[in-house]
Write a protein that holds these residues in place. Structure first.
Motif, PDB file in Angstrom:
ATOM      1  N   GLN A 297       0.916  -1.262   0.404  1.00 54.86           N
ATOM      2  CA  GLN A 297      -0.257   0.125  -0.583  1.00 54.86           C
ATOM      3  C   GLN A 297       1.093   1.910   0.144  1.00 54.86           C
ATOM      4  OE1 GLN A 297      -3.436  -0.114  -0.272  1.00 54.86           O
ATOM      5  NE2 GLN A 297      -3.174  -1.958  -0.661  1.00 54.86           N
ATOM      6  N   ALA A 298       2.381   0.815   0.691  1.00 54.96           N
ATOM      7  CA  ALA A 298       3.044   2.483   1.150  1.00 54.96           C
ATOM      8  C   ALA A 298       3.313   2.761  -0.879  1.00 54.96           C
ATOM      9  CB  ALA A 298       3.999   2.452   1.540  1.00 54.96           C
ATOM     10  N   PHE A 299       3.842   1.613  -0.963  1.00 58.16           N
ATOM     11  CA  PHE A 299       4.563   1.893  -2.533  1.00 58.16           C
ATOM     12  C   PHE A 299       3.335   2.131  -3.625  1.00 58.16           C
ATOM     13  CE2 PHE A 299       8.299  -1.320  -1.680  1.00 58.16           C
ATOM     14  CZ  PHE A 299       8.853  -0.366  -1.322  1.00 58.16           C
ATOM     15  N   ALA A 300       2.110   1.254  -3.172  1.00 57.00           N
ATOM     16  CA  ALA A 300       1.092   2.142  -4.066  1.00 57.00           C
ATOM     17  C   ALA A 300       0.679   3.490  -4.458  1.00 57.00           C
ATOM     18  CB  ALA A 300       0.256   2.053  -3.811  1.00 57.00           C
ATOM     19  N   GLU A 301       0.781   4.165  -2.236  1.00 53.02           N
ATOM     20  CA  GLU A 301       0.863   5.387  -2.621  1.00 53.02           C
ATOM     21  C   GLU A 301       2.271   6.644  -3.354  1.00 53.02           C
ATOM     22  OE1 GLU A 301       1.359   8.908   1.468  1.00 53.02           O
ATOM     23  OE2 GLU A 301       0.733   6.567   1.977  1.00 53.02           O
ATOM     24  N   ALA A 302       3.218   5.710  -3.229  1.00 52.73           N
ATOM     25  CA  ALA A 302       4.654   6.656  -3.621  1.00 52.73           C
ATOM     26  C   ALA A 302       4.203   6.598  -5.317  1.00 52.73           C
ATOM     27  CB  ALA A 302       5.429   6.251  -3.696  1.00 52.73           C
ATOM     28  N   GLY A 303       2.760   5.277  -6.129  1.00 46.81           N
ATOM     29  CA  GLY A 303       3.209   5.537  -7.473  1.00 46.81           C
ATOM     30  C   GLY A 303       4.011   4.609  -8.080  1.00 46.81           C
ATOM     31  N   ASP A 304       4.885   3.960  -6.777  1.00 44.51           N
ATOM     32  CA  ASP A 304       6.230   2.727  -7.769  1.00 44.51           C
ATOM     33  C   ASP A 304       5.333   1.467  -7.806  1.00 44.51           C
ATOM     34  OD1 ASP A 304       8.051   1.659  -7.621  1.00 44.51           O
ATOM     35  OD2 ASP A 304       9.329   2.477  -6.157  1.00 44.51           O
ATOM     36  N   ASP A 305       4.458   0.999  -9.518  1.00 44.39           N
ATOM     37  CA  ASP A 305       3.991  -0.259  -9.274  1.00 44.39           C
ATOM     38  C   ASP A 305       5.057  -1.485  -8.970  1.00 44.39           C
ATOM     39  OD1 ASP A 305       2.027   0.859  -9.782  1.00 44.39           O
ATOM     40  OD2 ASP A 305       1.237   0.627 -11.932  1.00 44.39           O
ATOM     41  N   ALA A 306       6.114  -0.609  -9.178  1.00 45.71           N
ATOM     42  CA  ALA A 306       7.933  -1.734  -9.981  1.00 45.71           C
ATOM     43  C   ALA A 306       8.076  -2.596  -8.808  1.00 45.71           C
ATOM     44  CB  ALA A 306       8.993  -1.352 -10.670  1.00 45.71           C
ATOM     45  N   GLU A 307       8.174  -1.368  -7.003  1.00 45.41           N
ATOM     46  CA  GLU A 307       8.794  -2.206  -6.367  1.00 45.41           C
ATOM     47  C   GLU A 307       7.124  -1.826  -5.283  1.00 45.41           C
ATOM     48  OE1 GLU A 307      10.978  -2.152  -4.411  1.00 45.41           O
ATOM     49  OE2 GLU A 307      12.502  -0.725  -4.866  1.00 45.41           O
ATOM     50  N   GLN A 308       5.923  -2.232  -5.835  1.00 46.24           N
ATOM     51  CA  GLN A 308       4.622  -2.954  -4.858  1.00 46.24           C
ATOM     52  C   GLN A 308       4.564  -4.135  -5.468  1.00 46.24           C
ATOM     53  OE1 GLN A 308      -0.201  -2.988  -5.044  1.00 46.24           O
ATOM     54  NE2 GLN A 308       0.426  -1.141  -6.027  1.00 46.24           N
ATOM     55  N   GLY A 309       5.384  -4.196  -6.646  1.00 43.47           N
ATOM     56  CA  GLY A 309       4.855  -6.369  -7.324  1.00 43.47           C
ATOM     57  C   GLY A 309       6.047  -6.631  -6.737  1.00 43.47           C
ATOM     58  N   ARG A 310       7.295  -5.955  -6.436  1.00 41.10           N
ATOM     59  CA  ARG A 310       8.364  -6.592  -5.870  1.00 41.10           C
ATOM     60  C   ARG A 310       7.861  -7.380  -4.634  1.00 41.10           C
ATOM     61  NH1 ARG A 310      14.393  -3.800  -5.025  1.00 41.10           N
ATOM     62  NH2 ARG A 310      15.168  -5.908  -3.981  1.00 41.10           N
ATOM     63  N   THR A 311       7.310  -6.245  -3.795  1.00 40.21           N
ATOM     64  CA  THR A 311       6.625  -6.675  -2.796  1.00 40.21           C
ATOM     65  C   THR A 311       5.486  -7.622  -2.915  1.00 40.21           C
ATOM     66  OG1 THR A 311       7.084  -4.925  -1.195  1.00 40.21           O
ATOM     67  CG2 THR A 311       5.085  -5.360  -0.690  1.00 40.21           C
ATOM     68  N   ARG A 312       4.788  -7.531  -3.444  1.00 40.26           N
ATOM     69  CA  ARG A 312       3.578  -9.298  -3.600  1.00 40.26           C
ATOM     70  C   ARG A 312       4.137 -10.191  -3.924  1.00 40.26           C
ATOM     71  NH1 ARG A 312      -1.311  -6.797  -2.125  1.00 40.26           N
ATOM     72  NH2 ARG A 312      -1.456  -4.725  -2.740  1.00 40.26           N
ATOM     73  N   LEU A 313       5.375  -9.963  -4.992  1.00 40.91           N
ATOM     74  CA  LEU A 313       6.243 -10.894  -4.738  1.00 40.91           C
ATOM     75  C   LEU A 313       6.484 -12.110  -4.211  1.00 40.91           C
ATOM     76  CD1 LEU A 313       6.777 -13.471  -7.507  1.00 40.91           C
ATOM     77  CD2 LEU A 313       8.438 -11.937  -7.652  1.00 40.91           C
ATOM     78  N   LEU A 314       7.311 -11.511  -3.368  1.00 41.44           N
ATOM     79  CA  LEU A 314       7.921 -11.968  -2.176  1.00 41.44           C
ATOM     80  C   LEU A 314       6.913 -12.180  -0.823  1.00 41.44           C
ATOM     81  CD1 LEU A 314      10.295  -9.572  -0.904  1.00 41.44           C
ATOM     82  CD2 LEU A 314      10.616 -11.725  -1.918  1.00 41.44           C
ATOM     83  N   HIS A 315       5.430 -11.680  -1.183  1.00 44.68           N
ATOM     84  CA  HIS A 315       4.273 -12.242  -0.784  1.00 44.68           C
ATOM     85  C   HIS A 315       3.742 -13.630  -0.730  1.00 44.68           C
ATOM     86  CE1 HIS A 315       0.594 -11.355   1.467  1.00 44.68           C
ATOM     87  NE2 HIS A 315       1.030 -12.106   2.052  1.00 44.68           N
ATOM     88  N   ALA A 316       4.102 -13.739  -2.134  1.00 46.56           N
ATOM     89  CA  ALA A 316       3.534 -14.607  -3.023  1.00 46.56           C
ATOM     90  C   ALA A 316       3.967 -16.154  -2.618  1.00 46.56           C
ATOM     91  CB  ALA A 316       2.855 -14.524  -4.719  1.00 46.56           C
ATOM     92  N   GLU A 317       5.185 -15.694  -2.669  1.00 44.52           N
ATOM     93  CA  GLU A 317       6.318 -17.251  -2.536  1.00 44.52           C
ATOM     94  C   GLU A 317       5.954 -17.100  -0.590  1.00 44.52           C
ATOM     95  OE1 GLU A 317      10.249 -15.669  -5.388  1.00 44.52           O
ATOM     96  OE2 GLU A 317       9.678 -15.042  -3.690  1.00 44.52           O
ATOM     97  N   HIS A 318       5.665 -16.181  -0.204  1.00 50.25           N
ATOM     98  CA  HIS A 318       5.673 -17.149   0.988  1.00 50.25           C
ATOM     99  C   HIS A 318       4.506 -17.204   1.751  1.00 50.25           C
ATOM    100  CE1 HIS A 318       4.729 -16.768   5.519  1.00 50.25           C
ATOM    101  NE2 HIS A 318       3.536 -15.936   5.615  1.00 50.25           N
TER     102      HIS A 318
END
Length: 376
Positions: free
Chosen positions: A233-254
């Protein structure tokens, strides 16, 4: 402070440089650098190159990879033309970092040029930025052990300025991620120090909050899902899709490791869409593999999830594997296909090998015959 018509270029340069070190208000600092660029645009000198690098880094921090690459490329063209080595090194640092997200086929050449110039100039920080860019590429490929080796030097560099803009601070988060993925929650030595810094910066900077909560999610012994979601959500607020995607990928792997396959696929699919929209082509294949997705023109989302019965043998392939196979069978060499699909030659060979294995073929001629039969 705002520039006026009587403000000297030298004074404006100093203020822009300070803005890049300090946590300046974005709208005001952007106005200052735009004013500087407008004044020196016709000069095509080192000052313009330096200002373009500043705007490129700002584009990268808001997730605009295409704009960041344009600014870096223009800055490099100018710096090379006027033999401005410091500005050339700065432009290469930016370009290498952008290419670590986009996997442009020239990435290795960019890193080689950067390391050559930085070594000659004794620019240790630039060498660390090259290591950070290469470490980021290795993380995109899931090679955490190799990434740790490169990123250790980044973790030892001193930080500058007062904001999460410093690439060395983001590099510490990269090192934490690589270390945790390799050693299963073995953190780095200065973790508490940089987490405290991110917490202080996070009051005003959503990007810092994103990095902070991602780090907490990687380290916690409890359920990390709330921290992963706060980071996204913080990266979404910053408008940074790439970093938000990276966070969601790590979550998916968990989620996958903890036996929640449906939730993992959903989160990985979200990561894939974010990477694709941002142009972060280096990271999209890892999300694609995690989600078990391929291209399906008949699907509303354009994706086919694992478990769906394939309509043809080609549906066993991921989207990237199929694109590589089709390009190879159209007569392209490995290097031609790598350039066309913005991949490294090694990645092309890897996708081709996966296609051989899934389709039960052993060479390009057999692959071409199968493709013709499947599409006829």
């Amino acid at each position: 402070w705002r520039p006026t018509s009587t403000t000297g270029v030298g004074e404006l340069i100093n203020v822009v440089a300070l803005d890049d070190l300090m946590d300046a208000e974005p709208s005001v600092s952007d106005a200052r650098v735009s004013e500087l660029i407008s004044r020196v645009r016709d000069e095509h000198d080192a000052t313009l190159a330096a200002a373009l690098v500043v705007t490129g880094w700002r584009a990268l921090r808001r997730g605009d990879l295409a704009a960041a690459e344009r600014e870096a490329s223009e800055a490099l063209d100018i710096a090379r033309a006027v033999a401005a080595t410091p500005e050339r090194i700065a432009g290469l640092c930016l370009l290498a970092t952008v290419q670590a997200w986009t996997r442009r086929w020239r990435t290795v050449a960019t890193l080689d040029e950067l390391r050559h110039l930085a070594s000659r100039a004794g620019h240790r920080r630039a060498l660390a930025e090259a290591d950070r860019a290469e470490g980021l590429m290795l993380l995109a490929e899931g090679r955490s052990t190799d990434a740790v080796g490169l990123l250790h030097g980044v973790g030892e560099r001193r930080l500058r300025g007062r904001s999460a803009r410093d690439a060395m601070l983001a590099g510490r988060v990269d090192l934490l991620e690589a270390s945790v993925l390799r050693d299963h929650r073995q953190a780095t030595g200065d973790t508490d120090c940089f987490l405290a810094m991110l917490e202080a910066l996070g009051h005003d900077d959503p990007r810092a909050r994103g990095l902070l909560n991602r780090s907490r999610a990687l380290l916690t012994l409890d359920d990390p899902s709330p921290d992963f979601e706060r980071s996204a959500q913080a990266f979404a607020e910053a408008g940074d899709d790439a970093e938000q995607g990276r966070t969601r990928l790590l979550h998916a792997e968990h989620l996958r490791r903890h036996h929640q396959p449906a939730a993992a696929r959903e989160e990985a699919s979200r990561a894939w869409h974010l990477f694709s929209s941002a142009g972060a082509h280096a990271w999209a294949p890892r999300a694609e593999a995690e989600a078990g997705i391929g291209v399906d023109a008949g699907s509303p989302t354009g994706l086919r999830h694992a478990g769906t019965a394939p309509a043809s043998p080609l549906d066993q392939l991921t989207g990237q594997e199929r694109r590589v196979a089709e390009a190879i069978c159209a007569g392209g060499t490995t290097r031609d296909v790598a350039e066309a699909l913005v991949l490294s030659p090694r990645t092309v060979e890897s996708h081709l090998g996966q296609a051989y294995r899934k389709l039960g073929v052993h060479n390009r001629a057999q692959l071409a015959n199968l493709l013709r039969a499947a599409t006829s």
